[in-house]
Design an enzyme around this catalytic site. Structure first.
Site, PDB file in Angstrom:
ATOM      1  N   HIS B 270     -67.097  79.993 -29.712  1.00  0.00           N
ATOM      2  CA  HIS B 270     -67.421  80.467 -28.360  1.00  0.00           C
ATOM      3  C   HIS B 270     -66.716  81.798 -28.061  1.00  0.00           C
ATOM      4  O   HIS B 270     -67.357  82.792 -27.720  1.00  0.00           O
ATOM      5  CB  HIS B 270     -67.007  79.389 -27.344  1.00  0.00           C
ATOM      6  N   GLU B 271     -65.406  81.805 -28.227  1.00  0.00           N
ATOM      7  CA  GLU B 271     -64.660  83.038 -27.934  1.00  0.00           C
ATOM      8  C   GLU B 271     -65.028  84.127 -28.946  1.00  0.00           C
ATOM      9  O   GLU B 271     -65.054  85.313 -28.609  1.00  0.00           O
ATOM     10  CB  GLU B 271     -63.148  82.776 -27.954  1.00  0.00           C
ATOM     11  N   HIS B 274     -67.910  86.031 -27.598  1.00  0.00           N
ATOM     12  CA  HIS B 274     -67.457  87.057 -26.642  1.00  0.00           C
ATOM     13  C   HIS B 274     -66.901  88.269 -27.402  1.00  0.00           C
ATOM     14  O   HIS B 274     -67.141  89.419 -27.026  1.00  0.00           O
ATOM     15  CB  HIS B 274     -66.346  86.495 -25.751  1.00  0.00           C
ATOM     16  N   GLU B 300     -71.492  85.490 -21.246  1.00  0.00           N
ATOM     17  CA  GLU B 300     -71.545  84.055 -21.520  1.00  0.00           C
ATOM     18  C   GLU B 300     -72.755  83.719 -22.393  1.00  0.00           C
ATOM     19  O   GLU B 300     -72.723  82.758 -23.167  1.00  0.00           O
ATOM     20  CB  GLU B 300     -71.586  83.306 -20.186  1.00  0.00           C
TER      21      GLU B 300
END
Lengths: 505, 505
Positions: B270-271, B274, B300
């Protein structure tokens, strides 16, 4: 304070100081981060951010209103009514303010560009042992420094103006005396050691020491010294350093060499000494520019006290050698005396940062004498290699085979840091003089070391030195604690005693 | 540009932007440092430093001269002659400038103090499940926010003014439509899943997974995604986050739970999503405030695309399950299909941050509807717990046993971040819509995933989204890439297809 107007000025002044201190904290984090693992590709943007914030801080530190506030607070009756922290803050800020505003921004800007180029050039020149390529840069840096000295104003000799930046109040006259005394006694001592048939065995140190175990032992020793891990941390970097953001956040680094168990060990204790100083500064100084060590020399006295006086003593290893052995099972099978002797080998060498506790001072004296010749006698950059080599031959009995291992070895001059070197030896001398007092005021001092009961020692140093931050000058501290001005004989006596034992002189 | 005067203004303007960006970089490092291991005792001084530097940045961002420069650059002929980066920089800066200068400093100061107190109060209230103690703070924050809306000016509905801060151009009208469509279809889908007799087995996930191996696998997966370790780093923190200082320095964190191998794994991916966005922004935007993601929702969409669309797909695990097994020898002995199903369990739950890919959106819709009621219908803080519980019952079929697990669960409102929640679901919807285009433009998309050939995917996203930073608005991006405005049906279809397979609906 007599009027509400003055109170208001004091409030504006302390608010500005707190603001400047916030920039210092931010910049210290940015530098720490750069040196402990910031990604390579972000370096350029980071440098620009550091440049921009430094510029903003410089503006705030040299703003005309700050000068006006200082003038108000310096008026005799106003000043007399200030508390000691504010008085000192006014004095210190005035000193920095005057120093900064006297340099025309354009001149300073040129100098910053020059030294930044010079540092790259120096690195290359050192690698190639090519002094000729660095000489024109050094020549220019010396010229700029001379212009700065003229603008700042000469006190005593020209070189005194530089010394005062790193060791407030220190003069060439005093250093001539103490370094003269030191040199005179260390040169023959070093020769006697070299001639001794009782040279320590060091072969057993050359093994592979697991990094993880080194790290654990470093943390253990820091804890024993009273390093507060809720107010600091230990990281790794290529060159060990200590940085005190504030007394609640003091960071040190070390470097683990797998082939050398002593490098990280003594490096950690050294930086740990700097850290104890910064962690134990009084709470009422926090948020002011006084919340840091009072000088480079006093700071270095603490790192060297912990590293050399304590950390390289037989008493210390009587207590901790067993712990060290346990961290490296089967690797350190020599008796503790052999370990102690091996970590205290004296050997004249060409490179300052690899030098032992004794000959280190001769490296410094050489640099001091050369810097003094540059600024007080007009010696030129072109003359330095020959001067350097002659002094190494005279004081250490060895001559550099090339300039990379000679006059080009240190980064300091490429950054214009003339007057900085003496701090290192001042640290050694202060440490020895303080140890003498400590031995008298804590009569069981060496017993405490032997029992690993180091906290009373840390507390004594906190009481006498650490708590004050910049509230006392170096000479106020040394004379206040030891009852005497700086005297090199303490260091000479300490070294004589120690090495007479080790080398059976 | 037509005259040298305007060129000079442009130079002053871009220099100011670069200066502001330097403060942003410094503040980002200070926050990152606080969250990844800064010593506890330095927190207070650090907070003050952050406050002081933020204040300085605010001054520079709201200075009258900046307004004057903007006015010059906004003149039609001048603006038309600017390049696209400068045009966009002018537009974005004007928006921020107007927003900031419209709030009287005193009012803003009161608000900062209030939200800082409210955050502590919220933490306590949540722990004690005591809404009554938090209600007066929330009430005040709503009042301040309403004052800000009046000062900023209402566009569309009052709540639109808040939405626009996090998702530029987003409106209540559009969100009503997309969230309405989403809710209508997800509620029955969620119910069908709950009723399925084919529930995945998850028992094998409950083992102890060594942290070191988890860390190694996290680094391996990041490398596979094309994360550039020369332009970023992975650290640990209590709450995972990503921070892009600049495209050359993008930092992410994860949290390793020994009892749950999936937490750090999906958190890292997830990170990492980003991070890929921030690392691949165009070089000519570096040093400007455009060098960051264009909105919370688009950001997101990238974290959720990588985490859910790629990272929770069967194709991904066909390729990487063997590697995962090797990192935990003897621990993951179930077939890959079982692992895939276990990491895609759908289960209505009370806590948003623990929710699955499907029901997560219902948590967001509830918050969206409540925020809209507060600002567009004048619903009071006192009415929120009852509203909250009723909506959970209606949409998720469960009711919080207390307010700690209900209306008090999120930090956002205590900090005044109204309008932020929709971004999370916008991210899911954008991701699904982009995936549809991606599947058509890279026809072998799923084959690439199955081969672990992720770079063409990263490159496609860089080409379409990442490179632009803030140079394109969210709707410009989505419409430009997919040919359509945001449409919730893509997410619905994606979820239907995926869960029909997993739950054999």
């Amino acid at each position: 304070m007599t009027t509400s107007g003055e109170n208001e000025v004091l409030a504006l002044f302390t608010e500005r100081i707190a603001l400047i201190k916030s920039y210092e904290e931010a910049l210290a984090v940015l530098y720490w981060d750069l040196r402990t693992g910031a990604p390579r590709k972000g370096m350029d943007v980071r440098s620009e951010a550091i440049g921009n914030l430094s510029g903003q801080m410089f503006k705030l530190s040299t703003a005309p209103e700050l000068g006006d506030w200082l003038t108000v607070l310096e008026a005799p009756t106003t000043y007399a009514a200030l508390n000691e922290v504010h008085q000192r803050l006014v004095t210190e800020t005035r000193k920095d303010y005057d120093r900064s505003v006297k340099i025309p921004p354009k001149l300073y800007q040129e100098y910053v560009v020059l030294t930044s180029q010079a540092e790259s050039m120096w690195e290359e020149a050192k690698g190639n042992s090519d002094y000729a390529s660095f000489e024109p840069f050094l020549d220019k840096i010396i010229n700029y420094t001379n212009q700065f000295i003229d603008l700042w104003g000469v006190k005593g000799t020209r070189y005194d103006t530089l010394l005062d930046m790193y060791e407030p109040g220190m003069t060439t006259e005093q250093l001539d005396r103490v370094f003269g005394g030191l040199r005179e006694k260390l040169v023959p001592l070093s020769a006697a050691i070299a001639a001794s048939p009782h040279q320590p065995e060091t072969g057993f140190l050359e093994q592979t020491y697991a990094k993880d175990a080194q790290k654990k032992f470093s943390l253990f020793i820091l804890e024993q010294m009273g390093f507060d891990f809720a107010a600091g941390r230990l990281d790794e970097s290529a060159h060990p350093f200590a940085t005190g953001l504030n007394p609640g956040d003091v960071r040190i680094t070390t470097r683990y060499l797998e082939g050398d168990v002593t490098s990280a060990l003594f490096g950690t204790i050294h930086e740990g000494g700097h850290a104890l100083y910064e962690q134990n500064i009084r709470q009422d100084l926090v948020g002011t520019t006084l919340a840091t060590g009072t000088s480079m020399g006093i700071h270095e006295s603490q790192s060297r006290f912990w590293e050399n006086v304590i950390g390289r003593s037989m008493n210390f290893w009587s207590r901790y050698y067993g712990d060290l052995q346990k961290h490296f099972p089967g690797q350190l099978d020599v008796p503790v005396e052999d370990f102690y002797r091996a970590t205290n080998v004296v050997q004249p060498s060409l490179i300052r940062i690899e030098a032992d506790e004794l000959t280190y001072n001769l490296h410094i004296i050489i640099r001091y004498e050369i810097e003094k010749l540059i600024f007080n006698e007009g010696v030129k950059a072109s003359e330095l290699p020959a001067l350097w080599n002659a002094k190494y031959k005279e004081y250490l009995g060895i001559e550099p085979p090339n300039d990379g291992e000679g006059v080009l070895q240190d980064v300091h001059w490429s950054g214009g840091a003339f007057g900085y070197f003496p701090s290192y030896s001042l640290g050694n001398m202060y440490a020895a003089q303080l140890t003498d007092t400590l031995e008298r005021e804590l009569p069981n001092f060496w017993e405490l070391v032997e029992n690993g009961d180091l906290l009373p020692i840390k507390n004594w140093l906190t009481d006498k030195i650490y708590q004050y931050g910049k509230l006392r000058t170096p000479s106020e501290l040394i004379e206040g604690i030891t009852g005497k001005p700086l005297d090199p004989d303490y260091l000479v006596e300490y070294l004589k005693k120690k090495y007479t034992g080790i080398y059976k002189l």
